[in-house]
Structures are given as C-alpha cells and as structure tokens.
Design an enzyme around this catalytic site. Structure first.
Site, PDB file in Angstrom:
ATOM      1  CE1 TYR A   1      -1.366   3.283   5.121  1.00 45.58           C
ATOM      2  CE2 TYR A   1      -0.926   1.052   4.394  1.00 45.58           C
ATOM      3  CZ  TYR A   1      -1.752   2.160   4.433  1.00 45.58           C
ATOM      4  OH  TYR A   1      -2.968   2.128   3.798  1.00 45.58           O
TER       5      TYR A   1
ATOM      6  CD  GLU B   1     -18.122   1.656   9.395  1.00 44.47           C
ATOM      7  OE1 GLU B   1     -19.043   2.469   9.423  1.00 44.47           O
ATOM      8  OE2 GLU B   1     -16.920   1.948   9.663  1.00 44.47           O
TER       9      GLU B   1
ATOM     10  CB  CYS C   1      12.043   9.410 -10.520  1.00 44.65           C
ATOM     11  SG  CYS C   1      12.778   9.215 -12.114  1.00 44.65           S
ATOM     12  CD  GLU C   2      10.390   9.285  -4.182  1.00 45.16           C
ATOM     13  OE1 GLU C   2      10.923   9.681  -3.152  1.00 45.16           O
ATOM     14  OE2 GLU C   2       9.968  10.041  -5.073  1.00 45.16           O
TER      15      GLU C   2
ATOM     16  NE  ARG D   1      -2.376  -1.339   2.299  1.00 45.81           N
ATOM     17  CZ  ARG D   1      -1.802  -2.424   2.781  1.00 45.81           C
ATOM     18  NH1 ARG D   1      -1.219  -3.283   1.988  1.00 45.81           N
ATOM     19  NH2 ARG D   1      -1.843  -2.667   4.077  1.00 45.81           N
TER      20      ARG D   1
ATOM     21  N   GLY E   1     -11.451  -3.080   9.706  1.00 46.06           N
ATOM     22  CA  GLY E   1     -10.074  -3.291  10.132  1.00 46.06           C
ATOM     23  C   GLY E   1      -9.644  -4.736  10.255  1.00 46.06           C
TER      24      GLY E   1
ATOM     25  N   GLY F   1     -13.681  -3.609   4.828  1.00 44.63           N
ATOM     26  CA  GLY F   1     -13.341  -3.221   3.455  1.00 44.63           C
ATOM     27  C   GLY F   1     -12.340  -4.217   2.903  1.00 44.63           C
TER      28      GLY F   1
ATOM     29  CE1 TYR G   1      -8.669   1.454   2.370  1.00 48.82           C
ATOM     30  CE2 TYR G   1      -8.295  -0.841   2.939  1.00 48.82           C
ATOM     31  CZ  TYR G   1      -9.008   0.331   3.092  1.00 48.82           C
ATOM     32  OH  TYR G   1     -10.060   0.372   3.967  1.00 48.82           O
TER      33      TYR G   1
END
Ligand SMILES: Cc1ncc(COP(=O)(O)O)c(C=O)c1O
Length: 467
Positions: free
Chosen positions: A367, A319, A394-395, A363, A277, A321, A424
């Site tokens: 969020y 951990e 299309c968004e 991402r 994190g 990442g 990510y």
C-alpha cells in the site's frame, strides 16, 4: 527508447525530485528523533545505537536483515496508552507484531491482547497472556478456532457476521460454554488512509453495517441468544490515522446505534471498543498525536454523545498495535549493490540494493507505505542524493523506500537502518523467492536477545516434502 507501458507514478516522481514533503536534509547524519526508538543516537564513531546496542553489533551478532525491537521503548509506549487513557481497557493488537516475549511485555504492562487466528492465540497464551485478557477477532474464524477460544476461556469474541453468530452458538451449545461478544460494525467512515487499511467504509469484508441495519439486528440477535453475553459494539475505522475526525464520526454513529439498541430492548450496552489505527511517524511529514491528546478528544466526544442521547458512559476500550510496536522497531539491512540509473532529462537516480526487501516488509509494495532510512555504521560528509532503497527480489516493485536522501558515498557493505519497522513488517513477512525470514531481536541496556530466530534454508527445505 520504447515504452512498454505508460510510466506510472514511480517514474513521475523522479522528475519532481521525490514527493513534495521530502526535503534535502541539512545534516544527513542527524536522526529525526520522532522516527526512532526513544534514546536512539549515534555514538562517537558515528554508529547508530538503539537501546544501548550499536546496530553494527546487531549486524555482527545476528546477521542482516534483522529487526531490532527496543524493549524499553515498547514498554514505554504501552504505558503511554495505559496512563494516557485512564480507566480504558487497552488491547494491544497482536497482528502488528507478536512473539511470546512481546505477549509477555504486553501482559506485564497491564495490556490485554487482540488476536485473530489460532496461531496468534497460541503464541499469546504461550507468552503468558491470560485467556481472559484476549479479544478474538476475524471475519472468518474457523470452527476449530472458535472451539479453542471457548475452551481456553478467551475473554471476548468480536463477531463479524450472522454466520459466525450461529456457529459460535453451536460451539457454545456443544461444549457447554458461554461467550462474551462484541459486534463489529461498519460506521461508514472513510478514514484518510490507504484503501486497504481503511476498514469502516461499507464496501469491504469486515463488520456489519450500521446504515444497512444489520448491526442493530446482530446486536439484538446476540442479546437474545441463550449462549451469548452481549458486551457491546466494536468499531475499527482503519490504520495509520492522524486526525480524530474519523473517530468522532465513528463515536457518534456507534453511540446512536447503542441508543437504538436501548430503544429496541430497554437495555444499555455496557461497552464500546473504538479499535486501533493511531498513526506513527514513518517520515518527517508524519505528526502523530500524543496519547493524552487522543484520550482527551475521545473522552469529550463520548461524553457529548452520552449527554445528547441520555446514555450512561460505557466501559471503553481501544486496540493500538502499530503505535506501540512500530516505532520500537528498526530493520537493519546490508547494502549489496549501488547502481546509478540515468533517467530522461539528464537526471539520475541512485538505487541502493539491500539484502532483504518485500519479503520482510511488504507494506511499501502493498500500500505504497513510506519509510525513512539512515546509514547506520558511520556518518558521512558526502552530499545528499535522492536514492531508492530496493530489495533483492525478482520484482520491479520490490521497493523498500521509494525516495530518501542518502549520502552519495553509500557503498557495498554499509548498513541501512529503517525506523518504524516494528509493526506489520515481520508479521507480514513471506518467503518470496525462498528467502528465510529475518530474526526479531529485543534490545535492552546494551544487550540483545533473540525473540524469533532467523529461518534457515533447512527450515524451507524441510517444508518441501514432495518427491
Ligand atoms: C480490529 C483491529 N483492531 C486493531 C488494529 C490495529 O491497528 P493499528 O496497528 O493500526 O493500531 C487492527 C488492524 O488492522 C484491527 O483490524
């Protein structure tokens, strides 16, 4: 003008000229070095160069969009953790980015690897990461995954529910295995990050609650199992965290739990894993901490709690990442359309459409993650204009970068480079709108090598087996 709905924050920001932290850059061509792989620069013709490779050459050789991962940068950040946290075990969180090559880099740098699914286990093993150095996570591991992990001799399994403990015991009994386990707990910490990536508050799917008493029950349950070797407690409070305060609270609560476990059983737990994190710089507003600074803070907190509770110092692990692979990666897109949209109040916004979007980086849509960008194929002396980099899906929410200053002369054919795209992005990519996923190429000493090839339309067509 008819409003179909009340304009949300996306629209509101336009009136303010972007988020409060965003400044008009003095020099649009200058790269904010904390965002990019180490050594990234512009060459004499103004092209951005990563690991000795001009991004124009990446685009030419591999097409766009493409993710470029600077191998030396990845390795140096892995080493930062190894050296910054001496005596700790470092588990690279494979969910951030995992290919066979990446697993090999991690193994060669002396890291262990966190996996969450059969797919991640298979890739990690195929990359040469020894099974004994894998930590197997997940809140819904299948029986098949558990059996595979046991057969392979995966080093530790981080159990996430009573149901899983039972299924793990059954698999051990059927296969004649034993398993090293850690119990994932929720510490009740509200990490200062997006709700979806804050994982230690109580009302979510991961872990067993310390406050609710389930964590202690699970620890005792694992300890008394004839099949399991209980190693300790696991806590992961969330992602993209800059402050150490959340970790401090997590350490205090997990160590207290370890002390309660000792009271219940007379035995001390040998291990504590504090998860990942650690935040990285996606924008100028982000200020990540050096690994040495993090380590010093964590060491002090653990020592303090050990002294206070009369516990021996446990073996410690983390951990990371994103903090390893995130800054090593740059996504390269090509501009396909530039459109100026007139807003109310005489303002306007430049929409720069690139040839990727939410399928290669979800991402921002998922969020509200923020990114930065730079024109990669040239410099410009044009004025800086507040722009929005959007994809081709299309968004309406297919926004890669909500607010970024780009030169007003950005044109069709220009390359846009987005730093911080190593983590990510490819690992969360989809085929939305039937778009094949981009390749991941490694770059080192002026050369590139494909780690993960671009998907093709034939790949997509082959999956569609209906009549
Ligand atoms: C259990 C666990 N460990 C480590 C990580 C890695 O987090 P980060 O990439 O933010 O370091 C995650 C991310 O979701 C996680 O769930």
């Amino acid at each position: 003008m008819t409003h179909m709905h009340i304009a949300g924050s996306i629209h509101a920001d336009a009136a303010q000229g972007g988020p409060t932290w965003l400044r008009v850059p003095d020099d649009l061509n200058e790269l904010d070095l904390k965002l990019w792989p180490r050594g990234t620069h512009r060459d004499e013709s103004g092209r951005i160069v990563v690991a000795g490779v001009a991004l124009t050459d990446v685009a030419e050789q591999h097409g766009t969009p493409t993710y470029v991962i600077d191998e030396d940068d990845f390795r140096s950040r892995a080493r930062d953790f190894k050296e910054g946290f001496p005596g700790w075990e470092i588990y690279y969180a494979g969910k951030a980015l995992l290919t066979r090559t990446v697993a090999r880099w991690a193994a060669e740098e002396g890291l262990n690897l966190d996996v969450t699914t059969m797919g991640e286990m298979r890739i990690a093993l195929a990359g040469g990461m020894p099974a004994a150095r894998l930590g197997f996570h997940g809140n819904n591991k299948s029986d098949e995954e558990i059996a595979f992990a046991l057969e392979q001799g995966v080093g530790r399994i981080i159990v996430d529910s009573f149901d899983e403990i039972q299924r793990l015991e059954r698999a051990c009994s059927e296969g004649g295995h034993r398993a090293n386990v850690l119990v994932r707990v929720t510490t009740g910490v509200e990490a200062h990050t997006h709700e979806y990536i804050a994982t230690a508050h109580e009302d979510q799917k991961f872990g067993l609650s310390i406050m609710g008493g389930q964590a202690l029950t699970a620890l005792v349950r694992c300890y008394s199992s004839p099949y399991l070797d209980l190693r300790g407690i696991h806590s992961h409070i969330g992602s993209q965290i800059f402050e150490t305060l959340g970790f401090e609270v997590a350490i205090r609560r997990t160590m207290k739990l370890a002390s309660q476990f000792r009271t219940a059983t007379g035995v001390e737990l040998p291990e504590l894993d504090l998860g990942g994190g650690f935040g990285i710089a996606y924008t100028a507003a982000d200020t990540p901490r050096a690994t040495t600074e993090l380590a010093a803070a964590f060491e002090e907190m653990v020592d303090h709690e050990c002294r206070a509770l009369g516990l021996n110092r446990p073996e410690l692990s983390i951990e990371p990442g994103r903090a390893i692979c995130g800054p090593s990666g740059v996504a390269v897109y090509r501009v396909g359309t530039v459109k100026t949209v007139e807003l109310e109040g005489g303002r306007s916004r430049v929409y720069v459409s690139v040839d990727g979007g939410m399928s290669d980086n979800i991402r921002p849509a998922l969020y509200a993650a923020e990114y930065s960008a730079a024109v990669a194929n040239r410099t410009s002396t044009a004025e800086a204009v507040l722009s929005r980099v959007v994809g081709k899906h299309c968004e309406g929410g297919d926004i890669l970068i909500r607010d970024v200053f780009l030169p007003s002369d950005v044109a069709i054919g220009d390359l846009i480079a987005v730093p911080g795209s190593g983590a990510y992005a490819r690992s969360m990519a989809s085929n939305y709108n039937q778009i094949p996923k981009p390749p991941v190429v490694s770059a080192k000493d002026g050369d590139t090598s494909v780690m993960l090839r671009r998907e093709t339309l034939e790949d997509l067509m082959r999956l569609d087996v209906g009549q």
